[in-house]
Scaffold this motif. Structure first.
Motif, mmCIF file in Angstrom:
data_model
loop_
_atom_site.group_PDB
_atom_site.id
_atom_site.type_symbol
_atom_site.label_atom_id
_atom_site.label_comp_id
_atom_site.label_asym_id
_atom_site.label_seq_id
_atom_site.Cartn_x
_atom_site.Cartn_y
_atom_site.Cartn_z
ATOM 1 N N SER A 163 0.827 -1.209 0.000
ATOM 2 C CA SER A 163 0.000 0.000 0.000
ATOM 3 C C SER A 163 0.860 1.258 0.000
ATOM 4 O O SER A 163 2.076 1.210 0.226
ATOM 5 N N VAL A 166 2.644 1.709 3.395
ATOM 6 C CA VAL A 166 3.837 0.874 3.575
ATOM 7 C C VAL A 166 4.995 1.420 2.752
ATOM 8 O O VAL A 166 6.116 1.553 3.244
ATOM 9 N N LYS A 408 -4.906 7.022 7.354
ATOM 10 C CA LYS A 408 -4.816 5.583 7.108
ATOM 11 C C LYS A 408 -3.422 5.181 6.649
ATOM 12 O O LYS A 408 -2.902 4.144 7.036
ATOM 13 N N THR A 409 -2.821 6.001 5.797
ATOM 14 C CA THR A 409 -1.491 5.665 5.306
ATOM 15 C C THR A 409 -0.425 5.929 6.355
ATOM 16 O O THR A 409 0.565 5.197 6.438
ATOM 17 N N SER A 412 0.155 2.855 8.716
ATOM 18 C CA SER A 412 1.005 1.810 8.146
ATOM 19 C C SER A 412 2.450 2.286 8.067
ATOM 20 O O SER A 412 3.387 1.509 8.301
ATOM 21 N N THR A 432 4.748 -5.360 7.752
ATOM 22 C CA THR A 432 3.685 -4.359 7.616
ATOM 23 C C THR A 432 2.789 -4.668 6.422
ATOM 24 O O THR A 432 1.574 -4.418 6.473
ATOM 25 N N ASP A 436 -1.089 -5.090 6.884
ATOM 26 C CA ASP A 436 -1.913 -4.180 6.093
ATOM 27 C C ASP A 436 -2.918 -4.952 5.246
ATOM 28 O O ASP A 436 -4.099 -4.587 5.178
ATOM 29 N N GLY A 442 -4.000 0.280 8.719
ATOM 30 C CA GLY A 442 -4.152 0.962 7.440
ATOM 31 C C GLY A 442 -5.590 1.006 6.957
ATOM 32 O O GLY A 442 -6.542 1.002 7.741
#
Length: 490
Positions: A163, A166, A408-409, A412, A432, A436, A442
């Motif tokens: 993601s 990450v 949200k990001t 992570s 992660t 995730d 996340g």
């Protein structure tokens, strides 16, 4: 002439028709339609611009430095001289330039990034030698595993499973660690001749220059101007420097490099050498996906949205890096290949596609290898550290911050930084990515469109395999290496 070839020539417009240089460069990226495994020719499929010299110069400096670090890491425990290191580096630069940089990235696969050097593995090389590893066995095994991953499109799959949070966390971690390490290296160098203030002046001047170039929207000039400024300051304040590498051609005979009494003085590897390097080879290739993904993401952050056709292809880059690894090792080189970060990051900032700068990089590498003297200047600490700071690590920090703006990001990103600091970036990325995709951190809605294989099985298996490899070679802090434990039992 095919339609794709006609498109670029028909759609190309002179710079005078654009309001800004940025608009012209963005248009060039948008109209390019590179052909995979087809001949792409300058002026027919792409053009050279003066911005292409920036990544070419940065890549050449980075190549000299990184290959020298890898070969020296092998040479020290093997008892080989500094002259061997210099000759092997010059040989490696010729291999990279003539056989791969120009041919593949310049003409045949212009969406494959140049095959560079695997920097994160350098600290493990002495352990590889002590464990009974052989440079040729390691290089061939890395190449074979990397080629398998690229052909099976495993690299792009792992990239899809990673993601933004990450990836952004990885960029932040690598950028911060790299920035700190280069500043420390500069102070260590300057303190060696009782001029610690020199490092402070060089770093401060670099910060001011970088900020001013950001203000002018001319950050792509940071590498040449930063290196020139650092060199001038160091010279003016009396830092020691001299040219010692004379012009010449390294030995081009593979039999010399892999002889029992010449070159590496090891002879050809045997079966037990391949067994000894197997865990390290798996770990090396496992480090590729996050590294390759970071370079592609950096392009996406700097290129216009319509320039999808010129973005780096992760699987093709893996195949080229793997092929370069096998060929380079068989010929006698000591490099460990990966995606060429000191080329891709400046190229993305300068808004230039891969092929034109690749050809210029090959030219500069050949000149540096044969002339010799540029190698001394490229590895001079003020030039080297400033090139890495403004060309790689500071841009990585900026890109990581851009990718982790949302809550949200950022969650992570925090976990990947935390876990990377605990062990290493490979552990942080794999752990992660698994958490995730399982929806524990996340964006919990991200995995809705994924299959169970992609969301659960692959991340869990990947994390388990990597943990087993890292445990075997002793990469977990405070935990004895399983390989050593088994040997003690025997």
């Amino acid at each position: 002439m095919s339609e794709k070839q006609q498109n670029y020539q028909t759609l190309h417009k002179p710079q005078a028709q654009f309001a800004t240089r940025k608009d012209y460069l963005d248009h060039e990226l948008e109209i390019m339609a590179p052909r995979r495994w087809g001949m792409n020719l300058p002026f027919r499929d792409y053009r050279f611009e003066y911005e292409d010299w920036v990544p070419a110069l940065a890549a050449t400096i980075g190549k000299i430095v990184m290959v020298a670090a890898v070969v020296a890491a092998f040479a020290a425990p093997l008892g080989l001289s500094n002259d061997f290191v210099i000759d092997n580096v010059r040989y490696e630069m010729l291999i990279a330039a003539l056989l791969f940089v120009v041919l593949f990235s310049g003409f045949l696969i212009p969406t494959a990034n140049l095959a560079g050097t695997h920097g994160p593995l350098i600290p493990l090389i002495p352990l590889i030698v002590v464990s009974g590893g052989h440079p040729m066995a390691l290089g061939i095994m890395v190449g074979v595993l990397g080629l398998a991953l690229g052909v099976l499109r495993g690299g792009s799959l792992l990239a899809r499973l990673t993601s933004d949070g990450v990836c952004g966390g990885l960029l932040l971690y690598l950028g911060f660690i790299g920035t700190v390490s280069q500043i420390e290296a500069l102070f260590t160098w300057a303190s060696g001749f009782d001029m610690g203030y020199l490092a402070f002046v060089v770093v401060l001047a670099t910060i001011v220059l970088y900020a001013y170039l950001e203000h002018l929207r001319a950050r792509w000039l940071a590498i040449p101007l930063g290196c020139a400024l650092a060199a001038l300051i160091a010279f003016a304040l009396g830092a020691p420097f001299e040219f010692t590498t004379e012009p010449g051609i390294p030995n081009l005979n593979p039999a010399y490099w892999w002889g029992a009494d010449t070159g590496w003085q090891l002879g050809l590897p045997e079966l037990h050498h391949f067994i000894a390097v197997a865990p390290f080879a798996v770990l090396t290739v496992a480090m590729w996906p996050p590294d390759f993904l970071g370079h592609r993401i950096f392009q996406q952050l700097n290129y216009p949205h319509k320039a999808q056709k010129v973005l780096m292809n992760i699987d093709d880059t893996m195949c080229v890096a793997a092929a370069r690894q096998v060929v380079g090792t068989a010929l006698g080189g000591g490099n460990l290949a990966s995606s060429w970060g000191t080329y891709m990051v400046p190229a993305a900032i300068a808004r230039r596609p891969i092929p034109a700068g690749a050809i210029l990089t090959g030219l500069l590498c050949v000149i540096a290898a044969l002339w010799g003297y540029p190698m001394d200047l490229a590895v001079w600490p003020p030039v080297l550290s400033v090139a890495l700071l403004v060309g790689v690590f500071l841009p990585l920090l900026e890109a990581g911050m851009q990718m982790t703006r949302e809550g949200k990001t950022s969650q992570s990103a925090a976990i990947v930084i935390f876990s990377s600091a605990l062990v290493n970036p490979v552990f942080g990325w794999s752990l992660t990515m698994m958490l995730d995709n399982l929806g524990l951190i996340g964006d919990r809605e991200r995995g809705i469109g994924m299959s169970r294989l992609q969301r659960w099985v692959i991340p869990i298996v990947m994390f388990g395999v990597l943990c087993a490899v890292m445990a075997a070679i002793g990469m977990f802090p405070g935990v004895p290496a399983l390989m050593e434990s088994f040997r003690s039992l025997d």
